[in-house]
Design a protein around this motif. Structure first.
Motif, PDB file in Angstrom:
ATOM      1  N   UNK A 190     -40.943 -72.292 -15.229  1.00  0.00           N
ATOM      2  CA  UNK A 190     -41.840 -71.177 -14.924  1.00  0.00           C
ATOM      3  C   UNK A 190     -42.825 -71.563 -13.825  1.00  0.00           C
ATOM      4  N   UNK A 191     -43.369 -72.748 -13.921  1.00  0.00           N
ATOM      5  CA  UNK A 191     -44.330 -73.229 -12.923  1.00  0.00           C
ATOM      6  C   UNK A 191     -43.665 -73.353 -11.561  1.00  0.00           C
ATOM      7  N   UNK A 192     -42.460 -73.888 -11.539  1.00  0.00           N
ATOM      8  CA  UNK A 192     -41.735 -74.040 -10.271  1.00  0.00           C
ATOM      9  C   UNK A 192     -41.394 -72.682  -9.667  1.00  0.00           C
ATOM     10  N   UNK A 193     -41.054 -71.712 -10.521  1.00  0.00           N
ATOM     11  CA  UNK A 193     -40.741 -70.377 -10.019  1.00  0.00           C
ATOM     12  C   UNK A 193     -41.956 -69.746  -9.337  1.00  0.00           C
ATOM     13  N   UNK A 194     -43.108 -69.853  -9.988  1.00  0.00           N
ATOM     14  CA  UNK A 194     -44.319 -69.254  -9.434  1.00  0.00           C
ATOM     15  C   UNK A 194     -44.700 -69.867  -8.090  1.00  0.00           C
ATOM     16  N   UNK A 195     -44.316 -71.120  -7.875  1.00  0.00           N
ATOM     17  CA  UNK A 195     -44.650 -71.815  -6.627  1.00  0.00           C
ATOM     18  C   UNK A 195     -43.580 -71.643  -5.554  1.00  0.00           C
ATOM     19  N   UNK A 199     -36.316 -69.749   0.272  1.00  0.00           N
ATOM     20  CA  UNK A 199     -34.988 -69.734  -0.343  1.00  0.00           C
ATOM     21  C   UNK A 199     -34.610 -71.084  -0.936  1.00  0.00           C
ATOM     22  N   UNK A 200     -35.016 -72.167  -0.280  1.00  0.00           N
ATOM     23  CA  UNK A 200     -34.688 -73.507  -0.764  1.00  0.00           C
ATOM     24  C   UNK A 200     -35.361 -73.800  -2.100  1.00  0.00           C
ATOM     25  N   UNK A 201     -36.649 -73.459  -2.199  1.00  0.00           N
ATOM     26  CA  UNK A 201     -37.378 -73.691  -3.449  1.00  0.00           C
ATOM     27  C   UNK A 201     -36.857 -72.783  -4.564  1.00  0.00           C
ATOM     28  N   UNK A 202     -36.573 -71.541  -4.206  1.00  0.00           N
ATOM     29  CA  UNK A 202     -36.079 -70.599  -5.201  1.00  0.00           C
ATOM     30  C   UNK A 202     -34.691 -71.006  -5.703  1.00  0.00           C
ATOM     31  N   UNK A 203     -33.849 -71.533  -4.821  1.00  0.00           N
ATOM     32  CA  UNK A 203     -32.494 -71.929  -5.201  1.00  0.00           C
ATOM     33  C   UNK A 203     -32.509 -72.993  -6.287  1.00  0.00           C
ATOM     34  N   UNK A 204     -33.402 -73.964  -6.176  1.00  0.00           N
ATOM     35  CA  UNK A 204     -33.494 -75.022  -7.186  1.00  0.00           C
ATOM     36  C   UNK A 204     -33.830 -74.436  -8.564  1.00  0.00           C
ATOM     37  N   UNK A 205     -34.769 -73.488  -8.590  1.00  0.00           N
ATOM     38  CA  UNK A 205     -35.172 -72.874  -9.857  1.00  0.00           C
ATOM     39  C   UNK A 205     -34.031 -72.041 -10.429  1.00  0.00           C
ATOM     40  N   UNK A 364     -45.897 -60.271 -20.508  1.00  0.00           N
ATOM     41  CA  UNK A 364     -45.147 -59.701 -19.402  1.00  0.00           C
ATOM     42  C   UNK A 364     -45.069 -60.668 -18.219  1.00  0.00           C
ATOM     43  N   UNK A 365     -46.059 -61.535 -18.075  1.00  0.00           N
ATOM     44  CA  UNK A 365     -46.015 -62.499 -16.980  1.00  0.00           C
ATOM     45  C   UNK A 365     -44.879 -63.496 -17.178  1.00  0.00           C
ATOM     46  N   UNK A 366     -44.638 -63.875 -18.441  1.00  0.00           N
ATOM     47  CA  UNK A 366     -43.511 -64.779 -18.717  1.00  0.00           C
ATOM     48  C   UNK A 366     -42.200 -64.104 -18.334  1.00  0.00           C
ATOM     49  N   UNK A 367     -42.067 -62.848 -18.731  1.00  0.00           N
ATOM     50  CA  UNK A 367     -40.815 -62.142 -18.492  1.00  0.00           C
ATOM     51  C   UNK A 367     -40.565 -61.932 -17.010  1.00  0.00           C
ATOM     52  N   UNK A 368     -41.613 -61.806 -16.219  1.00  0.00           N
ATOM     53  CA  UNK A 368     -41.450 -61.528 -14.798  1.00  0.00           C
ATOM     54  C   UNK A 368     -40.611 -62.567 -14.095  1.00  0.00           C
ATOM     55  N   UNK A 369     -40.959 -63.841 -14.294  1.00  0.00           N
ATOM     56  CA  UNK A 369     -40.189 -64.873 -13.583  1.00  0.00           C
ATOM     57  C   UNK A 369     -38.831 -65.085 -14.210  1.00  0.00           C
TER      58      UNK A 369
END
Length: 375
Positions: A190-195, A199-205, A364-369
């Motif tokens: 969750x922390x990594x997603x928010x940061x 595309x590179x960072x998102x791909x890892x998550x 709802x914040x948990x569900x968002x990511x």
């Protein structure tokens, strides 16, 4: 490019000037981007999950219609050769199945309304109906993944006469059932997603939420699968662009407020629609007990298939998923309904109090990511 104007097929404006079918202000419309694959009288509609575009269905397209090349691409190549016929290929060999895959509102090339209330699974089910009308399809097999399964379930409830069969993959009943089991691993993701801003960072998550660790750590031709998939994810994210925030928030809103009522379940069952519920035991996004509960609610028309994979069983367990889909389609061709079975203990005690009365807005914040990784 092929688009369907939803407003041409659905319109019911209320006194406030809001179209109750599209969730938009009067005069606005949603354009759905879609592609057709294959040729045949048997129709299959594929509905993607949060953040996912139509391109997420590659393994299923190959199994159902023998190609990942769209009919539009096929026609373009035919014209470029200046011929009156296509050379023999998988696309023209005739599996007898035509598939439509599309981008939901809020993602990809489709419109992304900014009003959060423009996104509900009911509204998006009506989008799918409008697309069917646009294509001239009387009925179709419907396959949905994650949020797409929620939309598919709503579609079966509001228009059972238009649905031949339902396949609900990595799907839950929505609301609090979208929440994962909270542990250290999930908090880290969750922390990594928010940061994640690129595309590179998102791909890892995404990789860590879509697949099991064992699958990612497998060697393929002396290279770890994680590295191979990472390149594919970065390429796809870079090509389509990151999903707009209001589109992500809207799709998240659809998941959080999704609920299939008892009378809607009854409509699906009484229509005799065969339902295949498919889920991975390693899914950390949508917990499998909720899928088991959904299959139990749909008894006796539903089957429950449990696989070893994570949330993206459509890729990790593509062979097994495709086998279930093909058997479902073939059984309906000869009007043989799949009997209900469940290969694991199903939760029978149903919680009768509406979930939204027990959970605060903070969840709802948990569900968002989480939902953003459902593609």
């Amino acid at each position: 490019m092929p688009f369907c104007d939803v407003g041409e097929y659905t319109s019911d404006v209320d006194g406030a000037g809001i179209d109750m079918k599209t969730g938009l202000e009067e005069g606005c419309s949603v354009q759905l981007y879609y592609q057709l694959f294959g040729h045949g009288t048997t129709k299959v509609l594929l509905i993607s999950g949060v953040s996912a575009t139509y391109e997420a269905w590659g393994p299923q397209l190959l199994a159902l219609c023998g190609t990942v090349e769209s009919n539009e691409e096929e026609e373009t190549k035919r014209r470029s050769r200046r011929r009156d016929f296509m050379p023999h290929s998988a696309a023209s060999s005739g599996t007898g199945v035509q598939v439509c895959a599309f981008d939901n509102r809020g993602v990809g090339r489709s419109s992304a309304p900014k009003r959060k209330k423009s996104y509900t699974t009911l509204t998006m089910a009506k989008d799918a109906l409008a697309l069917m009308d646009h294509l001239g399809w009387n009925n179709t097999h419907v396959v949905g993944h994650s949020m797409g399964g929620m939309i598919a379930c709503k579609l079966g409830a509001i228009a059972p006469e238009r649905v031949v069969s339902l396949a609900l993959i990595s799907t839950t009943g929505g609301g609090y059932e979208c929440l994962p089991k909270i542990d250290k691993t999930m908090i880290s993701i969750a922390w990594r997603f928010l940061r994640a801003k690129t595309p590179e960072e998102r791909a890892h998550v995404d990789l860590d939420t879509h697949y099991t660790k064992e699958y990612l750590d497998t060697l393929v031709d002396e290279e770890y699968r994680r590295a191979i998939l990472y390149r594919e994810y970065v390429k796809n994210l870079s090509g389509t662009g990151m999903q707009p925030k209001h589109g992500l928030d809207g799709q998240f809103n659809a998941c959080w407020y999704h609920h299939v009522k008892s009378h809607e379940i009854d409509r699906i069952r009484s229509a005799g629609i065969s339902v295949a519920v498919i889920h991975g035991r390693g899914d950390i996004v949508a917990q499998i007990q909720h899928a088991q509960k959904l299959a139990n609610k749909l008894h006796p028309v539903a089957s429950m298939t449990e696989l070893t994979g994570g949330h993206m069983v459509t890729h990790q367990n593509a062979h097994e998923v495709n086998k279930v889909l093909l058997e479902l389609i073939r059984s309906e061709r000869v009007h043989v309904h799949t009997p209900y079975y469940c290969n694991s203990k199903v939760l029978h005690d149903m919680h009768k109090t509406p979930w939204h009365k027990h959970h605060k807005q903070g969840w709802r914040q948990w569900l968002c990511w989480i939902c953003s990784c459902c593609g």
